[in-house]
Design an enzyme around this catalytic site. Sequence first.
Site, PDB file in Angstrom:
ATOM      1  N   ALA A   9      30.817  21.761  85.949  1.00  0.00           N
ATOM      2  CA  ALA A   9      30.140  20.728  86.735  1.00  0.00           C
ATOM      3  C   ALA A   9      28.660  20.603  86.415  1.00  0.00           C
ATOM      4  O   ALA A   9      28.026  19.609  86.754  1.00  0.00           O
ATOM      5  CB  ALA A   9      30.323  21.012  88.223  1.00  0.00           C
ATOM      6  N   ARG A  14      19.132  22.938  79.861  1.00  0.00           N
ATOM      7  CA  ARG A  14      18.451  23.478  78.680  1.00  0.00           C
ATOM      8  C   ARG A  14      18.919  22.824  77.375  1.00  0.00           C
ATOM      9  O   ARG A  14      18.310  23.012  76.334  1.00  0.00           O
ATOM     10  CB  ARG A  14      18.650  25.004  78.615  1.00  0.00           C
ATOM     11  CG  ARG A  14      17.870  25.751  79.690  1.00  0.00           C
ATOM     12  CD  ARG A  14      18.337  27.197  79.872  1.00  0.00           C
ATOM     13  NE  ARG A  14      19.519  27.285  80.740  1.00  0.00           N
ATOM     14  CZ  ARG A  14      20.144  28.419  81.041  1.00  0.00           C
ATOM     15  NH1 ARG A  14      19.711  29.571  80.540  1.00  0.00           N
ATOM     16  NH2 ARG A  14      21.210  28.424  81.833  1.00  0.00           N
ATOM     17  N   ARG A 329      39.278   4.799  52.544  1.00  0.00           N
ATOM     18  CA  ARG A 329      39.074   4.682  53.991  1.00  0.00           C
ATOM     19  C   ARG A 329      40.048   3.677  54.585  1.00  0.00           C
ATOM     20  O   ARG A 329      40.640   2.863  53.849  1.00  0.00           O
ATOM     21  CB  ARG A 329      37.630   4.255  54.295  1.00  0.00           C
ATOM     22  CG  ARG A 329      37.311   2.876  53.753  1.00  0.00           C
ATOM     23  CD  ARG A 329      35.870   2.483  53.981  1.00  0.00           C
ATOM     24  NE  ARG A 329      35.618   1.183  53.384  1.00  0.00           N
ATOM     25  CZ  ARG A 329      35.653   0.030  54.060  1.00  0.00           C
ATOM     26  NH1 ARG A 329      35.904   0.018  55.342  1.00  0.00           N
ATOM     27  NH2 ARG A 329      35.418  -1.115  53.443  1.00  0.00           N
ATOM     28  N   LYS A 347      40.288   0.365  50.530  1.00  0.00           N
ATOM     29  CA  LYS A 347      40.349   0.240  51.983  1.00  0.00           C
ATOM     30  C   LYS A 347      41.674  -0.380  52.383  1.00  0.00           C
ATOM     31  O   LYS A 347      42.061  -1.400  51.798  1.00  0.00           O
ATOM     32  CB  LYS A 347      39.191  -0.630  52.486  1.00  0.00           C
ATOM     33  CG  LYS A 347      39.061  -0.645  53.988  1.00  0.00           C
ATOM     34  CD  LYS A 347      38.697  -2.000  54.566  1.00  0.00           C
ATOM     35  CE  LYS A 347      39.847  -2.961  54.557  1.00  0.00           C
ATOM     36  NZ  LYS A 347      39.599  -4.253  55.171  1.00  0.00           N
ATOM     37  N   TYR A 383      37.903 -11.164  51.811  1.00  0.00           N
ATOM     38  CA  TYR A 383      37.261 -11.662  53.027  1.00  0.00           C
ATOM     39  C   TYR A 383      36.695 -13.049  52.753  1.00  0.00           C
ATOM     40  O   TYR A 383      35.879 -13.218  51.844  1.00  0.00           O
ATOM     41  CB  TYR A 383      36.142 -10.683  53.406  1.00  0.00           C
ATOM     42  CG  TYR A 383      35.454 -10.965  54.714  1.00  0.00           C
ATOM     43  CD1 TYR A 383      36.181 -11.207  55.871  1.00  0.00           C
ATOM     44  CD2 TYR A 383      34.056 -10.954  54.792  1.00  0.00           C
ATOM     45  CE1 TYR A 383      35.527 -11.431  57.081  1.00  0.00           C
ATOM     46  CE2 TYR A 383      33.408 -11.174  55.997  1.00  0.00           C
ATOM     47  CZ  TYR A 383      34.144 -11.419  57.135  1.00  0.00           C
ATOM     48  OH  TYR A 383      33.512 -11.646  58.327  1.00  0.00           O
TER      49      TYR A 383
HETATM   50  C1  UD1 Z   1      26.311  32.715  84.326  1.00  0.00           C
HETATM   51  C2  UD1 Z   1      26.420  34.013  85.145  1.00  0.00           C
HETATM   52  C3  UD1 Z   1      25.814  35.161  84.340  1.00  0.00           C
HETATM   53  C4  UD1 Z   1      26.533  35.294  83.022  1.00  0.00           C
HETATM   54  C5  UD1 Z   1      26.513  33.955  82.247  1.00  0.00           C
HETATM   55  C6  UD1 Z   1      27.431  34.060  81.066  1.00  0.00           C
HETATM   56  C7  UD1 Z   1      26.267  33.400  87.497  1.00  0.00           C
HETATM   57  C8  UD1 Z   1      25.424  33.387  88.710  1.00  0.00           C
HETATM   58  N1  UD1 Z   1      25.711  33.866  86.400  1.00  0.00           N
HETATM   59  O1  UD1 Z   1      24.930  32.433  84.150  1.00  0.00           O
HETATM   60  O2  UD1 Z   1      25.925  36.366  85.072  1.00  0.00           O
HETATM   61  O3  UD1 Z   1      25.931  36.315  82.242  1.00  0.00           O
HETATM   62  O4  UD1 Z   1      26.994  32.886  83.073  1.00  0.00           O
HETATM   63  O5  UD1 Z   1      27.416  32.885  80.276  1.00  0.00           O
HETATM   64  O6  UD1 Z   1      27.420  33.019  87.584  1.00  0.00           O
HETATM   65  N2  UD1 Z   1      28.451  25.445  86.878  1.00  0.00           N
HETATM   66  C9  UD1 Z   1      29.107  24.618  87.747  1.00  0.00           C
HETATM   67  N3  UD1 Z   1      28.521  24.359  88.955  1.00  0.00           N
HETATM   68  C10 UD1 Z   1      27.330  24.889  89.321  1.00  0.00           C
HETATM   69  C11 UD1 Z   1      26.678  25.747  88.406  1.00  0.00           C
HETATM   70  C12 UD1 Z   1      27.266  26.012  87.196  1.00  0.00           C
HETATM   71  O7  UD1 Z   1      30.187  24.116  87.465  1.00  0.00           O
HETATM   72  O8  UD1 Z   1      26.883  24.603  90.432  1.00  0.00           O
HETATM   73  C13 UD1 Z   1      29.078  25.707  85.557  1.00  0.00           C
HETATM   74  C14 UD1 Z   1      28.233  25.227  84.406  1.00  0.00           C
HETATM   75  O9  UD1 Z   1      28.583  23.899  84.052  1.00  0.00           O
HETATM   76  C15 UD1 Z   1      28.578  26.218  83.304  1.00  0.00           C
HETATM   77  C16 UD1 Z   1      28.958  27.479  84.063  1.00  0.00           C
HETATM   78  O10 UD1 Z   1      29.207  27.092  85.390  1.00  0.00           O
HETATM   79  O11 UD1 Z   1      29.670  25.772  82.538  1.00  0.00           O
HETATM   80  C17 UD1 Z   1      27.877  28.547  84.016  1.00  0.00           C
HETATM   81  O12 UD1 Z   1      26.676  28.030  84.557  1.00  0.00           O
HETATM   82  P1  UD1 Z   1      25.268  28.375  83.962  1.00  0.00           P
HETATM   83  O13 UD1 Z   1      24.250  27.690  84.780  1.00  0.00           O
HETATM   84  O14 UD1 Z   1      25.235  28.159  82.498  1.00  0.00           O
HETATM   85  O15 UD1 Z   1      25.201  29.962  84.270  1.00  0.00           O
HETATM   86  P2  UD1 Z   1      24.301  31.059  83.565  1.00  0.00           P
HETATM   87  O16 UD1 Z   1      22.915  30.952  84.038  1.00  0.00           O
HETATM   88  O17 UD1 Z   1      24.533  30.995  82.107  1.00  0.00           O
HETATM   89 CA    CA Z   2      25.629  29.628  80.777  1.00  0.00          CA
END
Ligand code: UD1
Ligand code: CA
Length: 454
Positions: A9, A14, A329, A347, A383
């Site tokens: 979600a 970053r 292609r 083509k 064409y």
């Molecule tokens: C998370 C872990 C961390 C771990 C790392 C590994 C937590 C708190 N931390 O950190 O311990 O080492 O992954 O990659 O879980 N997402 C949602 N909804 C949200 C927030 C995030 O669906 O509200 C999804 C993001 O889209 C992503 C995944 O969860 O696919 C991880 O979220 P991200 O913010 O990347 O977590 P990290 O800071 O990497």
């Molecule tokens: Ca992550």
Amino acid sequence: MIAVAILAAGRGTRMKSSLPKVLHPLGGRSIVEHVLAGLAELDPVRRLVIVGYEADRVKQTLSSQSDLEFVYQTEQLGTGHAVQQVIPYLQEFEGDLLVLNGDVPLLRPTTLHQLVHVHQHQGNAATILTAYLPDPKGYGRVFCDGQNRVTQIVEDRDCTPAQKQNRRVNAGIYCFRWSALAEVLPQLQATNTQQEYYLTDTVSDLQPVMAVDVEDYQEILGINDRKQLATAYQILQDRIKDDWMKAGVTLIDPDSITIDPTVQLSPDVIIEPQTHLRGDTTIRSGCRIGPGTLIENSQIDENVTVLYSVVTDSHAQANTRIGPYTHLRGHVQVGQGCRIGNFVELKNSTVGDRTNVAHLSYLGDATVGDQVNVGAGTITANYDGVRKHRTEIGDRSKTGSNSVLVAPVTLGSDVTVAAGSVVTEDVPADALVIARARQVVKPGWRLQPPPLNR
Ligand code: UD1
Ligand code: CA
């Protein structure tokens, strides 16, 4: 019994992209599709994908996958909050929930299988995939007691300098006994620097929680920025190329070659430097591909050579030679034993067996028979400025150099086209067609010098 929840979600701030992070392409598939591919050795009864940022785009990308359930997390308040959203969906569920971060795409199916196996065998409340990383920066650190029971997971940004020294990290991959997790999930607090609900905080309320180390730490790479995306691509490529070399494919200068995970190769294929194989491509034994070639969504049968060329959405049959500098292609079919040569573009055309199109030609929307010789510089004018039209050339016909075949036009079999002809009307079988001005020679004729002025 196992259900799966994929956390997808988040926006992925970053990445600095308008595209949701999990949809960024990684060697022919999106990141989240790689995550789904990791489930190959499990047989989950439910697959839930938690979507939020650009949810419709994520759903659209995954629309070809059957039986996925999409769960909305309208506000992204953390990984714990994301898993809270599945509670209403799993009311009656009595099994284990495998939680996968949608941004961890390199997990091998055997690793996930092993995690679930250990979890179920040990009867844990939760089992967490961990790894010792040379550079653990950015990952949550996992702390265990003497019996390898997880006591705490602390996010990188919440770590004390001493805690940062711990190189054992949380992969973001967990197996939970669902009934136990469902009980503690609603109690999560957002008491951390990010003010988010961390899924990792549930470990202190669950008993027992065990950590399982992954053998190859590269599998747990999480993608948060473009640099990690590039690293993941490199790892994926190394794996794919190692596998093909083990299977009997020669790669000359592997570092300069890229191969999508969807490509199929046979033993005794030779791939030369600077060659890129993409999409739904199959290459059979005895082929020599490259150097300097791009092949996408195409089928190349036995013993074909392709040199410095671009081939997309096409099929070349056995013993054909393609290139240098050929472009196929738009659904081209080339028969067996053909020669498609230098600076030739085909083509949406079909070429029969043992036909040569050897130099400087464009054939578009054409059907060419067997044993035809398409002379140097032959062009189909397909064409008219509004519509495309077809050209047909019968078996054993020969077009002279620099002929233009103005479509729609049909040449029968065994036709000869005189060099430099502009053919605008159909030609029956067994005929010579000359469609150009007759040469005029005037004996004794010289350019008269201009009269001298004054
Ligand atoms: C998370 C872990 C961390 C771990 C790392 C590994 C937590 C708190 N931390 O950190 O311990 O080492 O992954 O990659 O879980 N997402 C949602 N909804 C949200 C927030 C995030 O669906 O509200 C999804 C993001 O889209 C992503 C995944 O969860 O696919 C991880 O979220 P991200 O913010 O990347 O977590 P990290 O800071 O990497
Ligand atoms: Ca992550």
